[in-house]
Design a protein around this motif. Structure first.
Motif, PDB file in Angstrom:
ATOM      1  N   ASN A  87       0.843  -1.193   0.000  1.00 45.13           N
ATOM      2  CA  ASN A  87       0.000   0.000   0.000  1.00 45.13           C
ATOM      3  C   ASN A  87       0.875   1.238   0.000  1.00 45.13           C
ATOM      4  OD1 ASN A  87      -2.049   1.860   0.171  1.00 45.13           O
ATOM      5  ND2 ASN A  87      -2.561   1.438   2.309  1.00 45.13           N
ATOM      6  N   ASP A 126      -4.948  -0.038  -1.930  1.00 44.53           N
ATOM      7  CA  ASP A 126      -5.442   0.284  -0.601  1.00 44.53           C
ATOM      8  C   ASP A 126      -6.506  -0.749  -0.255  1.00 44.53           C
ATOM      9  OD1 ASP A 126      -6.659   1.257   1.665  1.00 44.53           O
ATOM     10  OD2 ASP A 126      -7.103   3.236   0.850  1.00 44.53           O
ATOM     11  N   ASN A 152      -8.501  -0.985   2.053  1.00 49.19           N
ATOM     12  CA  ASN A 152      -9.750  -0.449   2.582  1.00 49.19           C
ATOM     13  C   ASN A 152     -10.651   0.100   1.483  1.00 49.19           C
ATOM     14  OD1 ASN A 152      -9.216  -1.081   5.240  1.00 49.19           O
ATOM     15  ND2 ASN A 152      -8.255   0.873   5.690  1.00 49.19           N
ATOM     16  N   ASN A 153     -10.199   0.000   0.251  1.00 48.08           N
ATOM     17  CA  ASN A 153     -10.962   0.464  -0.903  1.00 48.08           C
ATOM     18  C   ASN A 153     -11.416  -0.765  -1.695  1.00 48.08           C
ATOM     19  OD1 ASN A 153     -11.450   1.249  -3.724  1.00 48.08           O
ATOM     20  ND2 ASN A 153     -10.730   3.284  -3.116  1.00 48.08           N
ATOM     21  N   THR A 178      -3.501  -4.225   9.834  1.00 48.28           N
ATOM     22  CA  THR A 178      -3.332  -2.978  10.567  1.00 48.28           C
ATOM     23  C   THR A 178      -3.499  -3.293  12.044  1.00 48.28           C
ATOM     24  OG1 THR A 178      -4.326  -1.797   8.712  1.00 48.28           O
ATOM     25  CG2 THR A 178      -4.111  -0.596  10.782  1.00 48.28           C
ATOM     26  N   ALA A 210     -13.948   5.504  12.311  1.00 48.08           N
ATOM     27  CA  ALA A 210     -12.827   5.451  11.371  1.00 48.08           C
ATOM     28  C   ALA A 210     -11.878   4.307  11.726  1.00 48.08           C
ATOM     29  CB  ALA A 210     -12.076   6.781  11.363  1.00 48.08           C
ATOM     30  N   GLN A 211     -11.622   4.116  13.017  1.00 44.11           N
ATOM     31  CA  GLN A 211     -10.757   3.016  13.438  1.00 44.11           C
ATOM     32  C   GLN A 211     -11.402   1.664  13.146  1.00 44.11           C
ATOM     33  OE1 GLN A 211     -10.386   4.156  17.539  1.00 44.11           O
ATOM     34  NE2 GLN A 211      -8.425   5.204  17.218  1.00 44.11           N
ATOM     35  N   ASP A 219     -13.587   1.003  10.737  1.00 48.11           N
ATOM     36  CA  ASP A 219     -13.532   0.785   9.290  1.00 48.11           C
ATOM     37  C   ASP A 219     -12.127   0.383   8.844  1.00 48.11           C
ATOM     38  OD1 ASP A 219     -16.202   1.466   9.147  1.00 48.11           O
ATOM     39  OD2 ASP A 219     -15.827   3.525   8.492  1.00 48.11           O
ATOM     40  N   ASP A 220     -11.106   1.006   9.434  1.00 48.92           N
ATOM     41  CA  ASP A 220      -9.725   0.728   9.049  1.00 48.92           C
ATOM     42  C   ASP A 220      -9.301  -0.677   9.463  1.00 48.92           C
ATOM     43  OD1 ASP A 220      -7.069   1.223   8.161  1.00 48.92           O
ATOM     44  OD2 ASP A 220      -6.483   1.814  10.183  1.00 48.92           O
ATOM     45  N   GLY A 245     -11.484  -3.322   7.804  1.00 48.34           N
ATOM     46  CA  GLY A 245     -11.199  -3.318   6.367  1.00 48.34           C
ATOM     47  C   GLY A 245      -9.966  -4.109   6.000  1.00 48.34           C
ATOM     48  N   SER A 246      -8.842  -3.827   6.659  1.00 41.74           N
ATOM     49  CA  SER A 246      -7.585  -4.480   6.283  1.00 41.74           C
ATOM     50  C   SER A 246      -7.505  -5.910   6.782  1.00 41.74           C
ATOM     51  CB  SER A 246      -6.396  -3.667   6.823  1.00 41.74           C
ATOM     52  OG  SER A 246      -6.448  -3.589   8.241  1.00 41.74           O
ATOM     53  N   TYR A 272      -9.272  -4.588  16.896  1.00 43.48           N
ATOM     54  CA  TYR A 272      -8.332  -5.499  16.240  1.00 43.48           C
ATOM     55  C   TYR A 272      -8.657  -6.945  16.589  1.00 43.48           C
ATOM     56  CZ  TYR A 272      -3.994  -8.012  15.261  1.00 43.48           C
ATOM     57  OH  TYR A 272      -3.073  -8.922  14.812  1.00 43.48           O
TER      58      TYR A 272
END
Length: 254
Positions: free
Chosen positions: A45, A72, A74-75, A102, A114-115, A117-118, A121-122, A163
């Motif tokens: 990434n 990325d 997360n996309n 992550t 946001a955390q 989703d991040d 996501g990963s 996590y």
């Protein structure tokens, strides 16, 4: 494939996509798979320079045996594009290693959307969409998926609830995909314990580091090769699926 015998990648060699392969454990996985005869697609990434250096290193050993692909995770659209590019580069894909991750704390009082989703996501969403996009190809090749999970999927880490949830979800995804993709695709996971000190560990207090070591039966960190050994084992075994192999120095039974 007999993983004990080094094989030079060639035109008919199997192809592996390793996510998060530019650095640390991911780079070790890429090198070991390459040494075992795989052509390797190195996903990155942000670590473009490291990915390009690794691919150049592998291609010096065997020309045209490695490539680097950016995305990325997360996309969702970039994840689909990554799957297509990895499959199309050598017109085949035999092994997907979902290694990218992550990792950072999200104490309950401070955790935000946001955390979530991040980290989801990963650690969870990207492995699902990559597996979906590559399912037909992997079935055609009778290939395999190996997910890098975590001992904290079963034993949550205080201060890291999001996590821990993400990795627990990846464990269930591993077992679910084993059912969904049987009998042609084998899906397994590797659950590392303390393998490398976290980045920036030199700044952490010695008491915290000793606590991490004391949490294992063997009283020491593992190394990236320990994870690579497990991935190669699972990639090469034709009668194992739906399993999570703990490579954690005994942490899971402490």
């Amino acid at each position: 494939m007999d993983n004990s015998t080094p094989i030079k990648p060639g035109f008919d060699s199997p192809v592996a996509l390793v996510t998060g392969a530019a650095r640390r454990v991911g780079a070790c996985l890429a090198r070991r798979l390459h040494g075992a005869g795989y052509r390797v697609a190195v996903h990155y990434n942000r670590s473009q320079a490291e990915a390009e250096l690794l691919v150049a290193e592998l291609n010096r050993i065997e020309p045209a045996s490695a490539c680097c692909l950016s995305a990325d995770l997360n996309n969702a659209e970039q994840v689909r594009q990554l799957a297509n590019r990895a499959r199309d580069y050598w017109q085949r894909l035999d092994l997907l290693v979902n290694n990218a991750s992550t990792f950072y704390p999200t104490p309950l009082a401070q955790a935000d959307q946001a955390q979530w989703d991040d980290l989801i996501g990963s650690n969870l969403q990207a492995p699902l969409w990559l597996s979906q996009a590559l399912a037909d190809e992997l079935q055609q090749r009778q290939g395999a998926i190996v997910n890098i999970v975590d001992v904290h999927a079963q034993r949550p880490l205080k201060g890291f609830p999001v996590y821990s949830v993400a990795k627990a979800g990846l464990t269930m995804l591993t077992q679910s995909l084993a059912k969904e993709l049987a009998p042609k695709v084998r899906v397994n996971g590797v659950a590392p314990g303390p393998i490398l000190p976290p980045e920036g560990a030199a700044k952490r207090d010695k008491e915290a580091e000793q606590k991490a070591l004391d949490s294992t039966l063997l009283g020491r960190y593992g190394c990236p090769d320990d994870i690579a050994d497990a991935v190669l084992f699972l990639a090469g075994q034709n009668f194992i699926t739906g399993q999570i192999l703990a490579v954690d120095g005994g942490k899971s039974v402490c």
